[in-house]
Design a protein around this motif. Structure first.
Motif, PDB file in Angstrom:
ATOM      1  N   SER A  41     -58.900 -15.512  10.485  1.00  0.00           N
ATOM      2  CA  SER A  41     -59.131 -14.090  10.725  1.00  0.00           C
ATOM      3  C   SER A  41     -57.916 -13.426  11.378  1.00  0.00           C
ATOM      4  CB  SER A  41     -60.373 -13.896  11.607  1.00  0.00           C
ATOM      5  OG  SER A  41     -60.199 -14.542  12.859  1.00  0.00           O
ATOM      6  N   PHE A  42     -57.206 -14.196  12.174  1.00  0.00           N
ATOM      7  CA  PHE A  42     -56.025 -13.679  12.853  1.00  0.00           C
ATOM      8  C   PHE A  42     -54.908 -13.365  11.867  1.00  0.00           C
ATOM      9  CE2 PHE A  42     -52.039 -14.509  15.255  1.00  0.00           C
ATOM     10  CZ  PHE A  42     -52.159 -13.498  16.186  1.00  0.00           C
ATOM     11  N   PHE A  43     -54.770 -14.217  10.844  1.00  0.00           N
ATOM     12  CA  PHE A  43     -53.680 -14.063   9.896  1.00  0.00           C
ATOM     13  C   PHE A  43     -54.038 -13.189   8.692  1.00  0.00           C
ATOM     14  CE2 PHE A  43     -52.333 -17.979  12.028  1.00  0.00           C
ATOM     15  CZ  PHE A  43     -50.991 -17.706  12.238  1.00  0.00           C
ATOM     16  N   GLU A  44     -55.289 -12.823   8.549  1.00  0.00           N
ATOM     17  CA  GLU A  44     -55.726 -12.088   7.363  1.00  0.00           C
ATOM     18  C   GLU A  44     -54.964 -10.778   7.203  1.00  0.00           C
ATOM     19  OE1 GLU A  44     -59.878 -10.452   5.340  1.00  0.00           O
ATOM     20  OE2 GLU A  44     -59.867 -11.324   7.357  1.00  0.00           O
ATOM     21  N   GLY A  45     -54.324 -10.621   6.033  1.00  0.00           N
ATOM     22  CA  GLY A  45     -53.572  -9.414   5.732  1.00  0.00           C
ATOM     23  C   GLY A  45     -52.255  -9.285   6.465  1.00  0.00           C
ATOM     24  N   ALA A  46     -51.853 -10.316   7.174  1.00  0.00           N
ATOM     25  CA  ALA A  46     -50.635 -10.237   7.989  1.00  0.00           C
ATOM     26  C   ALA A  46     -49.382 -10.501   7.157  1.00  0.00           C
ATOM     27  CB  ALA A  46     -50.709 -11.248   9.128  1.00  0.00           C
TER      28      ALA A  46
END
Length: 214
Positions: A41-46
């Motif tokens: 969730s932290f890296f999503e779309g990053a």
């Protein structure tokens, strides 16, 4: 205490993963995937910047890894090498090519007579360099003050390096293996100057008139 092999940092570039080990492409993939999957969730779309130590990867390997991460996790990644921040174990025959970007040391204060400041990267002196002081950089040199001592840029052989000073009155200038004394000036100049190599000679020009240099 052992150094953490994978670190994550928030910077102006976005999310940055720093890998402190020298890795082959498969090991690099494993480390990145492991770190992403621990915090999906932290890296999503990053947009993820990955800094690795001295990589020797082929471009097609990098492209395959980028595509894999993008398709599987929706994360866009950029992979860039970084060099050691400290140079006590760096030898002179290791070539630093980061003239437009890369590791930079900021030295605060005057470089006094007999003092040597040497760095395997770009070097910025926030202060003066007195006569008898020596500053050496594998990359560029910038002096935010008066340069009266000796400055040696590109000491690993890079003739693309330059030397800039707010007031350039150097005893001697060196770029790669080319040596020159700063030219005698009939009158004091009140503007910064830059020294570069042209036709295998060091020339000095006002910093604000660079059209004939680049």
């Amino acid at each position: 205490m052992a150094m953490e092999p994978v670190k994550i940092q928030g910077t102006k570039e976005g999310l940055v993963i720093v890998l402190e080990e020298e890795l082959d492409i498969e090991a690099l993939k494993e480390r990145i995937v492991d770190r992403i999957e621990k915090s999906l969730s932290f890296f999503e779309g990053a947009t993820l910047n990955v800094r690795v130590k001295n990589p020797k990867f082929k471009e097609e390997e990098i492209e395959e890894l980028r595509d894999y991460i993008m398709k599987k996790y929706g994360v866009k990644i950029f992979i860039k090498k970084f060099q050691e921040k400290h140079i006590k174990n760096v030898t002179d025959d290791e070539i630093f090519n980061g003239l437009e970007e890369g590791i930079t040391k900021f030295h605060k204060g005057t470089v006094r007579s007999g003092q040597v400041v040497r760095y395997h990267g770009n070097l910025v002196i926030i202060g003066d360099v007195n006569p008898g002081g020596l500053i050496q950089a594998a990359g560029n040199i910038v002096v935010m003050g008066t340069l009266r001592g000796i400055a040696h840029a590109g000491f690993t052989g890079n003739k693309e390096a330059f030397i800039v000073a707010s007031s350039l009155k150097a005893m001697q200038l060196r770029i790669a293996n080319i040596i020159s004394r700063a030219p005698d000036k009939e009158e004091e100049v009140e503007y910064p100057e830059i020294a570069v190599v042209k036709k295998n000679k060091i020339i000095v020009r006002p910093l604000y008139h660079l059209g004939d240099l680049w």
